[in-house]
Design a protein around this motif. Structure first.
Motif, PDB file in Angstrom:
ATOM      1  N   GLU A  85       0.893  -1.278  -0.041  1.00 23.79           N
ATOM      2  CA  GLU A  85       0.122  -0.015  -0.057  1.00 23.79           C
ATOM      3  C   GLU A  85       0.841   1.299   0.024  1.00 23.79           C
ATOM      4  OE1 GLU A  85      -2.434  -2.185   1.480  1.00 23.79           O
ATOM      5  OE2 GLU A  85      -3.648  -1.439   0.025  1.00 23.79           O
ATOM      6  N   ASN A 133      -8.760   0.840  -5.831  1.00 16.46           N
ATOM      7  CA  ASN A 133     -10.075   0.225  -5.504  1.00 16.46           C
ATOM      8  C   ASN A 133     -11.021   1.662  -5.339  1.00 16.46           C
ATOM      9  OD1 ASN A 133     -10.995   1.155  -2.542  1.00 16.46           O
ATOM     10  ND2 ASN A 133      -8.985  -0.115  -2.340  1.00 16.46           N
ATOM     11  N   GLU A 176     -12.921   3.166  -3.483  1.00 17.18           N
ATOM     12  CA  GLU A 176     -12.866   4.197  -2.258  1.00 17.18           C
ATOM     13  C   GLU A 176     -11.395   4.732  -2.240  1.00 17.18           C
ATOM     14  OE1 GLU A 176     -15.581   4.817   0.061  1.00 17.18           O
ATOM     15  OE2 GLU A 176     -16.539   3.788  -1.684  1.00 17.18           O
ATOM     16  N   ARG A 236     -21.629  -3.837   5.630  1.00 17.58           N
ATOM     17  CA  ARG A 236     -20.612  -4.554   6.234  1.00 17.58           C
ATOM     18  C   ARG A 236     -20.410  -6.026   5.847  1.00 17.58           C
ATOM     19  NH1 ARG A 236     -20.793  -4.426  12.374  1.00 17.58           N
ATOM     20  NH2 ARG A 236     -22.550  -5.911  11.774  1.00 17.58           N
ATOM     21  N   CYS A 258     -14.669  -6.458  -2.537  1.00 21.17           N
ATOM     22  CA  CYS A 258     -15.260  -6.285  -1.116  1.00 21.17           C
ATOM     23  C   CYS A 258     -14.191  -6.141  -0.214  1.00 21.17           C
ATOM     24  CB  CYS A 258     -16.126  -7.390  -0.772  1.00 21.17           C
ATOM     25  SG  CYS A 258     -17.876  -7.251  -1.685  1.00 21.17           S
ATOM     26  N   ASN A 259     -13.062  -7.093  -0.310  1.00 18.45           N
ATOM     27  CA  ASN A 259     -11.987  -7.089   0.553  1.00 18.45           C
ATOM     28  C   ASN A 259     -11.209  -5.876   0.633  1.00 18.45           C
ATOM     29  OD1 ASN A 259     -12.428  -9.912   1.176  1.00 18.45           O
ATOM     30  ND2 ASN A 259     -10.570 -10.362   0.137  1.00 18.45           N
ATOM     31  N   GLU A 260     -11.112  -5.158  -0.734  1.00 14.20           N
ATOM     32  CA  GLU A 260     -10.360  -4.091  -0.606  1.00 14.20           C
ATOM     33  C   GLU A 260     -10.972  -2.798  -0.175  1.00 14.20           C
ATOM     34  OE1 GLU A 260      -6.950  -3.744  -1.724  1.00 14.20           O
ATOM     35  OE2 GLU A 260      -7.126  -5.748  -1.399  1.00 14.20           O
ATOM     36  N   LEU A 261     -12.364  -2.895  -0.293  1.00 12.84           N
ATOM     37  CA  LEU A 261     -13.321  -2.148   0.462  1.00 12.84           C
ATOM     38  C   LEU A 261     -13.684  -2.042   2.059  1.00 12.84           C
ATOM     39  CD1 LEU A 261     -15.921  -1.683  -2.611  1.00 12.84           C
ATOM     40  CD2 LEU A 261     -13.923  -0.041  -1.978  1.00 12.84           C
ATOM     41  N   GLY A 262     -12.950  -3.152   2.413  1.00 12.39           N
ATOM     42  CA  GLY A 262     -13.358  -3.400   3.895  1.00 12.39           C
ATOM     43  C   GLY A 262     -14.831  -4.267   4.182  1.00 12.39           C
ATOM     44  N   ILE A 263     -15.272  -4.797   2.983  1.00  9.01           N
ATOM     45  CA  ILE A 263     -16.666  -5.266   3.433  1.00  9.01           C
ATOM     46  C   ILE A 263     -16.292  -6.819   3.436  1.00  9.01           C
ATOM     47  CG2 ILE A 263     -18.631  -5.939   2.392  1.00  9.01           C
ATOM     48  CD1 ILE A 263     -18.425  -3.240   0.449  1.00  9.01           C
ATOM     49  N   GLU A 264     -16.696  -7.420   4.571  1.00  8.52           N
ATOM     50  CA  GLU A 264     -16.667  -8.786   4.769  1.00  8.52           C
ATOM     51  C   GLU A 264     -17.409  -9.735   3.862  1.00  8.52           C
ATOM     52  OE1 GLU A 264     -16.924  -9.997   8.782  1.00  8.52           O
ATOM     53  OE2 GLU A 264     -16.120  -8.159   9.536  1.00  8.52           O
ATOM     54  N   SER A 274      -2.514 -10.404  -1.646  1.00  7.47           N
ATOM     55  CA  SER A 274      -2.253 -10.874  -0.539  1.00  7.47           C
ATOM     56  C   SER A 274      -0.809 -11.211  -0.341  1.00  7.47           C
ATOM     57  CB  SER A 274      -3.041 -12.202   0.090  1.00  7.47           C
ATOM     58  OG  SER A 274      -2.969 -13.243  -0.848  1.00  7.47           O
TER      59      SER A 274
END
Lengths: 319, 319
Positions: free
Chosen positions: A157, A194, A196, B6, B271-277, B311
């Protein structure tokens, strides 16, 4: 509040991006036909070829002949890319070229060293020299790029503070040299952006440099390209690099599966559907994508070139 | 105001979507291995196969054997698709299956007639019969779908009023039969959606039926799939159909270049990148995509399966 722009400008990177990564060298006449067809789509900015070491990038060996052979259309800028002074000096002799003063800043010490063989500090110094060289030859400022503005495969990052630091630096360098860049690009060089992150970084640029036009150079490496594009539209961004048929990938980045820029015709289609003008004839652009796919001889990553736009269906439905 | 959810739930359509469109019939053991590997990713809802005429869709001839051979994991629903009563009655005998009461509504007379051989009015009546049949066999409601909710290749744009009409109808049908659908899906069956249309139609559903969970069934026909997905996230939508490796395309829609659903692993990555589980292990899911690509034997449309997730780079950068 979401404010989509009224007009979006696309700068076409496909020809250079596409041809330099291919092993084959396509007939000059075919490449010229492609540029001429692109000239007829409404695109105003076409990156034709680069001036690089022909031993390293054989498809770019005949860049002068290529430029000389195209049929330039008034109002369209045909640009070239160079990586060093020798390349730039060769570009001065090209026919039909629009020379543009572009500078690059890096956010990642590791990437800068690997990709440019320069530390960030050396690279920053180089940009001063570039600006002076451009001024010396009467080349007007076009854009400053912040490379790996989202993340880097070596350093991970990229912190937002480093973007802020680079924006401040570029602003001061432009003032120092009285060389006013009309646009500042954030480049997602290796596919870490991404939606955001796009929004936050655009916010950072605007906070530091209100009024500067922001451009985005996006690669669709991990499937988020179209979402990143849309997130930028939501922030009012109106300038994008993109590639016909999603041509490209970075031959030097050396990472498996590197994808090209976001696909010009797919993104023009998105703009059309959102009521955003582009000045581009989508159906002509799709024809160009089909043309280049036939030239390269394998299925390319563009979507709408395979599915077709909606104009035919709309016409039929209206009848 | 943008409120990302979320947690997002993905319902995996890849196996059925993918295999039914292929001409080849893959070894049962390979298909079972794929389902078993998917079961281990954290996905909770996997559409395994359909019960359709094996003469029309030969790869679906051994659906009962396929279901019997998988190794079901507790908490994962393995669903089947049927198109008529005969198919549904066969589904009752499947091993390891989760039977789900799904109904479909159409917005386009022309598409409904071509695809289902029924007028919209007849098709609406059919759904009453389906609900009664489901209730009779103790099959609980799962979802109501509005097909071609954005546009149709024959009728063009679908007016928003027609979405509103269908939402009201489904709401009243659910009440009439005391059959409470936990989700209402908007399906972009043939790739007409764009991000703003997504947002407007979600708004329409919420106005008419506050509190209903909204799902989206998106196809990436024209390159807007990831942007449409993101626009839905921005509206708080937390339920999506998607396909591993972007498998699929509609074999009956009969239009050239039909693309599959949005790509599960690319959207999980977003989703991972946006912090969404999502509850899904992305690297395991990418392994499944690579597995199915090897099985099918040609390059599939997923992006991150070719470029790799971030990752590995993050881990290296942290060291």
């Amino acid at each position: 509040m979401v404010t989509l722009p009224r007009f979006v400008e696309f700068r076409e990177e496909g020809p250079r991006e596409g041809f330099q990564i291919e092993k084959a060298i396509y007939p000059l006449a075919d490449r010229v036909a492609l540029i001429d067809a692109l000239s007829d789509t409404g695109l105003k900015h076409i990156n034709v070829a680069s001036l690089v070491n022909p031993k390293r990038v054989p498809p770019m060996a005949d860049t002068p002949e290529f430029f000389a052979a195209i049929h330039p259309r008034p109002g369209v800028k045909y640009t070239a890319t160079w990586l060093n002074k020798q390349g730039f000096l060769r570009a001065l002799d090209l026919k039909n070229v629009s020379l543009e003063g572009v500078v690059y800043y890096s956010t990642s010490e590791a990437f800068c060293t690997q990709n440019n063989n320069r530390t960030i500090e050396q690279y920053r110094k180089d940009q001063h020299d570039w600006i002076e060289l451009y001024k010396q030859h009467g080349v007007k400022p076009s854009a400053a790029y912040i490379a790996t503005a989202f993340g880097c495969n070596m350093e991970g990052e990229i912190p937002e503070a480093r973007i802020a630091e680079n924006v401040r630096l570029i602003k001061s360098v432009a003032a120092e040299h009285d060389y006013a860049f009309p646009a500042l690009y954030l480049a997602d060089t290796v596919g870490w952006a991404n939606p955001e992150a796009i929004k936050r970084r655009i916010g950072i640029v605007r906070d530091i440099w209100p009024g500067i036009r922001i451009g985005l150079h996006l690669h669709d490496t991990r499937g988020l390209g179209p979402a990143n594009f849309y997130a930028a539209l939501e922030m009012g961004v109106d300038l994008f690099d993109s590639s016909l048929a999603a041509l490209g990938g970075c031959p030097f980045a050396g990472h498996k599966g590197a994808a090209g820029n976001i696909c010009t015709e797919d993104m023009v289609f998105m703009c059309n559907e959102l009521g955003i003008e582009t000045g581009i004839d989508l159906d002509k652009l799709i024809d160009c994508a089909v043309m280049v796919e036939a030239m390269i001889g394998r299925s390319l990553n563009g979507k709408i070139m395979h599915s077709g736009s909606l104009s035919k269906f709309r016409k039929q439905a209206a009848e």
